[in-house]
Each structure stands twice: as C-alpha cells, then as structure tokens.
Design an enzyme around this catalytic site. Structure first.
Site: not given
Ligand code: EPU
Length: 346
Positions: A164, A244, A342
């Site tokens: 990012r 995010s 972010e």
């Molecule tokens: N999780 C929780 N609780 C929650 C949310 C997530 O426990 O409320 C845990 C779960 O274990 C899950 C893990 O976090 O397996 C990862 O969650 P998710 O796959 O939803 O992805 P993220 O890491 O929360 C990132 C990006 C997103 C992108 C997704 C998919 C960042 C800051 N965010 O989210 O990007 O869509 O991966 O690749 O890196 C954005 O940048 O605006 C965005 C939405």
C-alpha cells in the site's frame, strides 16, 4: 478553466462526509491541467488531487483547491504474441478497466475486481487484493510535474512500490498528477499464451467451489472476487466507508512468539517483503478488542469486516477519526502493536 468556490465534497468521498472545499476544478486532459496551472488560485492555494475519493477521510473543511481527475480513455498495443500493453486514462474507474480487460480476455487484474477508486489512484497506493498487487502487472505511468507542468514517465523501479505504498505517497506526495497508467497483461486471445491464474488466496478456492466453477477463466476468478467482496465489504453507496481503514501491521519474530503463545488462533502470514517479519490481520486484532459490529454514535466498525470503519449517515469526519484513534489505542494496549491508517487523513 472553471474553478468553483465553496463546493460540498459530499459526492466526492465514499465516506459520505459533507465538508466544503474553498476551490474545486475538474481536469480531463494534460492541456486542461496546464490551463489550471495558469490560474492564480492554483498558485496560491494548498492543492489536493482526488480520484474516486475512496481512500480519504476529511476531518474538516478543505482550505484549498481540490483537483478532480476526469481523464478518460483506453489504448492497447501489442507487446508480443502473448502480452499486451494497456494504457488507461487516470480518471477512469478502476473496475471499468478490469471489466474491459476481462471482455478482451486479457489476464492479470481479475483478482483486483470491484476495488473502488480510479485508475490513477491504483499505483499511488499499490492497490492489492486476493494475492495480486498492481505492481505485478505495472509497465509505466505518465504524470505531470505539478510545479513545472512537464510530463514525466515513471518505470516500475521509479515507483518504489511497497505494501500500500509508492513514491507518490511519500517523497513525491502532491508533486505529480498521474495522467495515465500502462499495464502489461497476458493476451489470452492467443491459445498459446501460458498464464497461471492466482487462486491460492483461501476465499477464492472456496468461492469457486461454491459457484461450481473450475477456476480456469479470468471471468470466473473475477466473479469469485466480486462475490467475496460483496459479502464482506459494504457498498459505499449504501454505507459510507473507505475500505480497509488501517494497514495490516507486521511484527518481529520475538513479539510473534510471545503473542502466539497467548493467542494460538491468531492468524498470521509471512511478510513477503521482509522475511524477518510476520504480518497480522488488523481486522482480527480489532475484532479481538471487541470493536467488530460496534456502533459508536454515527460511526462504527463494520459487522462483517472489523477493519472497515463506516459512517451510518450523519457522522462527521472527526467523529470517524476519534473512533479510529480509540481503536488504535485499544489494539496497542492489548497486543502492543501499533496500527497505522491506510486511508489518507486530511
Ligand atoms: N479477520 C478477522 N476479523 C475481521 C476481519 C478479518 O478475524 O473482522 C481475519 C480473518 O482471519 C481473515 C484475515 O483477517 O482470514 C484476513 O481478512 P481478509 O481476507 O478480509 O483480508 P484483510 O487482510 O482484512 C486485505 C486488504 C483488503 C483486501 C483483502 C483481500 C489491507 C489493509 N486490506 O484485507 O484491501 O481486499 O486483504 O486481499 O491489506 C483495502 O485496501 O481497502 C482493502 C479492502
């Protein structure tokens, strides 16, 4: 060049915040940007370029000039039998470029389906989702030097892409106006093209199976990503948000060992850009602190994805920011981990 005064930014930010900008101008070409540069308002005010307004939190009125990017157009050029260069205007909605690429059968950005915002913002923060980042398909971009008006080209090594991050969020912040972005995509119209779709990200495999799709076409992968996003991420048209709110933090192995002993179920991933570090999902940390689905005044942490902060309709930017600070504080107190936004804060 028309410069409007005292314009509400309500339609221009996905948090749906009703703040005012002193000045507002829309630009649809290199020439119109240069025309704007000749106006004294440009010279004498703080300037902020906005795209889709999908990664920004205005905590107060903006005392300066907002430049809204509206540069359109897609051009393509054959690079080889198997690859094509696609040059897109920076004001085009990112997802419409994804849809166009899928219709042409050009592979590379299907995992980045449904990301809000414009093409110009995509390299700025090296957008990423489901195992792909724009840097993986980036060829070059053109940008105007906001001081001299000259057009410059940036190759991948000039952009300093990170998680990012890019040079445009750091040392060149507010120094360049991105005009076009060129991607190198796989030409799947050619049966000889060897292309491996990225479906390893947990949710994709599972969703493809649910859809009874074999995952062999970019359209299927795009459909799966769209389905996942629609399930987890609120539509800004219905509920103000900027995706995010925080980045996923990284910690060192000593801190990781201590935490995993205490929280054996803590999800964790290796940090690809630094092998010494471990990445922890901020969404999990926030959920553990009890924020998920919690409503605080007119704001809250989203019920389905704790990392997304939402505006229930009447929130002010500073209210959202206060919530963000409270979340940040509680994550630091409970886990000793500092999470950073972010989203760009103004
Ligand atoms: N999780 C929780 N609780 C929650 C949310 C997530 O426990 O409320 C845990 C779960 O274990 C899950 C893990 O976090 O397996 C990862 O969650 P998710 O796959 O939803 O992805 P993220 O890491 O929360 C990132 C990006 C997103 C992108 C997704 C998919 C960042 C800051 N965010 O989210 O990007 O869509 O991966 O690749 O890196 C954005 O940048 O605006 C965005 C939405």
């Amino acid at each position: 060049m028309i410069i409007s005064r005292n314009i509400s930014l309500f339609p221009y930010n996905t948090f749906g915040l009703d703040v005012l900008a002193d000045f507002f101008a829309e630009v649809d070409s290199v020439d119109s940007f240069r025309a704007l540069m000749l106006d004294s308002v440009y010279e004498t005010n703080e300037r902020l370029v906005i795209g889709g307004g999908s990664n920004i939190l205005f905590t107060k009125d903006f005392k300066g000039l907002i430049i809204k990017n509206n540069i359109q157009g897609i051009e393509e050029k054959k690079l080889s039998e198997t690859e094509v260069l696609v040059k897109a205007g920076s004001g085009l909605p990112w997802h419409s470029l994804v849809i166009w690429s899928i219709a042409q059968n050009y592979g590379g950005i299907e995992n980045l389906s449904l990301i809000p915002g414009l093409v110009g913002a995509a390299p700025m923060q090296n957008i990423g989702a489901y195992g792909v980042e724009i840097k993986d398909v980036f060829h070059e971009l053109e940008a105007i030097d906001m001081q001299s008006g000259e057009l410059a080209k940036f190759q991948i090594q000039d952009c300093e892409f990170g998680y990012r991050e890019s040079v445009f969020k750091n040392k060149f912040k507010n120094k360049y106006f991105i005009v076009s972005v060129t991607l190198r995509l796989a030409n799947l119209q050619q049966p000889s093209t060897i292309y491996k779709m990225k479906t390893a990200y947990g949710d994709i495999q599972h969703t493809l199976a649910e859809m009874q799709a074999d995952g062999t076409s970019i359209k299927q992968v795009s459909d799966a990503v769209i389905k996942i996003r629609q399930l987890k991420l609120p539509d800004p048209k219905e509920l103000g948000n900027a995706g995010s709110f925080f980045k996923n933090p990284t910690i060192n192995s000593a801190q990781f060992e201590k935490l995993i002993a205490q929280y054996p179920l803590m999800p964790n991933y290796p940090n690809v850009s630094n092998k010494e570090e471990i990445k922890i999902p901020a969404g999990w940390l926030i959920e553990q602190c009890g924020w998920k689905g919690k409503v605080v005044g007119n704001t809250g942490s989203h019920l389905k994805q704790a990392l997304v902060l939402v505006n229930y309709g009447k929130a002010s930017g500073s209210e959202v920011w206060q919530l963000a600070l409270a979340i940040k504080k509680s994550v630091l107190e409970k886990f000793g981990i500092e999470i950073t936004p972010e989203v760009n804060i103004y």
